[in-house]
Design an enzyme around this catalytic site. Structure first.
Site, mmCIF file in Angstrom:
data_model
loop_
_atom_site.group_PDB
_atom_site.id
_atom_site.type_symbol
_atom_site.label_atom_id
_atom_site.label_comp_id
_atom_site.label_asym_id
_atom_site.label_seq_id
_atom_site.Cartn_x
_atom_site.Cartn_y
_atom_site.Cartn_z
ATOM 1 N N LYS A 20 -1.313 12.429 -3.401
ATOM 2 C CA LYS A 20 -0.385 12.815 -2.346
ATOM 3 C C LYS A 20 0.865 13.407 -3.007
ATOM 4 C CE LYS A 20 -2.728 9.811 0.921
ATOM 5 N NZ LYS A 20 -2.727 8.633 1.804
ATOM 6 N N ARG A 37 -7.481 13.771 -6.661
ATOM 7 C CA ARG A 37 -7.842 12.845 -5.582
ATOM 8 C C ARG A 37 -8.317 11.537 -6.211
ATOM 9 N NH1 ARG A 37 -8.160 13.182 -0.644
ATOM 10 N NH2 ARG A 37 -7.469 15.309 -0.951
ATOM 11 N N ASP A 81 0.879 -1.173 0.000
ATOM 12 C CA ASP A 81 0.000 0.000 0.000
ATOM 13 C C ASP A 81 0.917 1.224 0.000
ATOM 14 O OD1 ASP A 81 -1.762 2.027 0.300
ATOM 15 O OD2 ASP A 81 -2.735 1.263 2.114
ATOM 16 N N THR A 129 -2.435 6.036 -4.034
ATOM 17 C CA THR A 129 -3.282 7.196 -4.293
ATOM 18 C C THR A 129 -2.617 8.004 -5.408
ATOM 19 O OG1 THR A 129 -2.096 8.606 -2.738
ATOM 20 C CG2 THR A 129 -3.994 7.404 -1.869
HETATM 21 C C1 LIG Z 1 -3.847 7.884 2.229
HETATM 22 C C2 LIG Z 1 -3.769 6.409 2.424
HETATM 23 C C3 LIG Z 1 -4.795 5.549 1.990
HETATM 24 C C4 LIG Z 1 -6.158 6.000 1.538
HETATM 25 O O1 LIG Z 1 -6.356 6.995 0.684
HETATM 26 P P1 LIG Z 1 -7.796 7.684 0.542
HETATM 27 O O2 LIG Z 1 -7.712 8.262 -0.821
HETATM 28 O O3 LIG Z 1 -7.903 8.690 1.631
HETATM 29 O O4 LIG Z 1 -8.839 6.648 0.649
HETATM 30 C C5 LIG Z 1 -4.597 4.191 2.115
HETATM 31 N N1 LIG Z 1 -3.480 3.690 2.639
HETATM 32 C C6 LIG Z 1 -2.482 4.475 3.085
HETATM 33 C C7 LIG Z 1 -1.271 3.830 3.661
HETATM 34 C C8 LIG Z 1 -2.606 5.857 3.004
HETATM 35 O O5 LIG Z 1 -1.620 6.622 3.473
#
Ligand SMILES: *Cc1c(COP(=O)(O)O)cnc(C)c1O
Length: 432
Positions: free
Chosen positions: A226, A232, A197, A223
């Site tokens: 970020k 988004r 992830d 994502t």
């Molecule tokens: C930000 C994040 C997510 C989820 O992202 P969203 O777009 O807010 O659903 C999942 N896993 C990790 C490790 C993250 O930092």
């Protein structure tokens, strides 16, 4: 914007107010960034009107020729950028991508080994309030409390003891690079799948300043909003052998029609991320985070792992006599916007108390700030945490004003200038 202001001044006022808010404070939330105006243009485009269930060339709707082309470009750019065999760019968010990855590879009741939430695991890594904790049997690994680093011996011991179907590597606040090869070796030893992830580091991977999980993991979730600086949203990268399973898990198992404006905006962001300018940006993001981390101990903060390799810093604020929530509200009152976070070994969020703050440099670096500004931000943070918000506010606003995130936007001032929340008015959230 002119049309919106005429028709709906209430909402237009909020949009302008938000520009004012980000323009007069320092945005240090590690998960946030400022997209380019090209990404904003794609996001605000009529592609969002188009229904496009399915995948390019195999849609459940007519008239998809152009959005098919946009999605093919997004997929091709993602595969090239990350050297992945397959990419799915439809997940609506990072959490949706993780849900789809689990749906592709697991069955309810399966055991999954992931970073425990008290050590920095995301809510999709087994929170009782999330689908993950409800449908799977999560076992949590953690970091060594002395060093703050992932304890790979513990990961291996837990893997041997619990024989998980999958191991998840990824965190919301780990400031160092995960050892993906070590995770792969442990997964292979116990015959588990490896899910990375990489929601946070994927932008650093794109910029060539962080190791890539793509070669090691079976499936990578990420994502796009970020450090990667896109819209988004989420995406999944995987080996060709999992392509069909992943695609069917995203649609139709987890989602309906793809958001084609977001898919087009992801394509724009992947194009930007492939540029030499983005590599320079990624290098500066890390250099800035290192400079900020190096200056924090002097302000009394205890930096987890003693520094950072990434865009984010986790720091214990207890030496200053505050907890994470008071720290966040004092900083917000001073125009420094940041998150609370867990300090491994401390009380969990569920316990109602967090002892740390999490800072990120992705947004301020996009604004053009560099090491000298980071040194100044550290001093402002120290003063804000000691409750000197009045003294800090003006300087934080002046610093932000020197580096406007959207210099050409907008011509009009908001109806009411942004006023930060009062430090005392803050209440801690009770969520996961
Ligand atoms: C930000 C994040 C997510 C989820 O992202 P969203 O777009 O807010 O659903 C999942 N896993 C990790 C490790 C993250 O930092």
């Amino acid at each position: 914007m002119a049309a919106l202001r005429r028709q709906d001044p209430e909402i237009a006022g909020i949009l302008l107010g938000e520009l004012d808010r980000v323009g007069c404070g320092l945005q240090l939330i590690a998960a946030e960034n400022f997209t380019s105006r090209a990404v904003l243009a794609a996001l605000g485009s009529p592609l969002g009107n188009k229904y496009a269930e399915g995948y390019p060339g195999a849609r459940h709707h007519g008239g998809c020729e152009l959005v098919d082309a946009a999605e093919r470009i997004a997929v091709d750019r993602a595969k090239a950028l990350f050297g992945a065999e397959h990419a799915n760019v439809q997940p609506h968010s990072g959490s949706s991508a993780v849900l789809a990855a689990y749906a592709a590879l697991l069955r309810p009741g399966d055991t999954v080994l992931a970073m425990g939430l008290a050590h920095g695991g995301h809510m999709t890594h087994g929170s009782a309030a999330n689908f993950s904790g409800r449908w799977f049997d999560f076992v949590g690994y953690g970091v060594d409390p002395a060093t703050g680093l992932i304890d790979y011996d513990q990961v291996r011991d837990l893997a041997r003891a619990h024989r998980p179907k999958a191991i998840v590597c990824g965190s919301i606040c780990y400031p160092r690079h995960p050892d993906y090869a070590a995770f792969r070796e442990i997964a292979d030893e116990v015959d588990a799948l490896l899910i990375a992830d990489a929601a946070h580091p994927i932008g650093l991977v794109a910029g060539g300043v962080a190791p890539s999980p793509v070669r090691h993991a079976d499936v990578v979730c990420a994502t796009t909003h970020k450090v990667l600086r896109g819209p988004r949203g989420g995406m999944i990268l995987c080996r060709a052998e999992f392509a069909d399973q992943v695609d069917r898990a995203v649609f139709p198992f987890c989602q309906g029609g793809a958001q084609m404006h977001a898919v087009a905006a992801k394509a724009v962001a992947f194009g930007e991320a492939a540029s030499p300018a983005f590599r320079g940006y990624a290098r500066q993001v890390v250099a800035n985070a290192r400079a900020l981390a190096a200056a924090l101990p002097e302000e009394g903060l205890e930096v987890a792992t003693g520094g950072t390799d990434t865009h984010l810093i986790t720091a214990d604020v207890r030496p200053l006599g505050v907890d994470g929530h008071l720290a966040r509200s004092r900083c917000a009152a001073a125009g420094l916007v940041l998150d609370t976070c867990v300090v491994p070994g401390g009380t969990t969020v569920a316990g109602g108390c967090v002892q740390g703050i999490r800072l990120g440099t992705a947004a301020v670096t996009t604004q053009g700030m560099a090491e000298p500004e980071m040194a100044r931000i550290a001093v402002l943070l120290g003063a804000a945490l000691r409750g000197e918000d009045g003294a800090v506010r003006g300087e934080a606003a002046r610093l932000a004003a020197r580096f406007p995130p959207y210099p050409a936007l907008p011509a009009a001032a908001p109806a009411a200038p942004y006023a930060p929340p009062d430090a005392a008015s803050h209440t801690a959230p009770s969520g996961p």
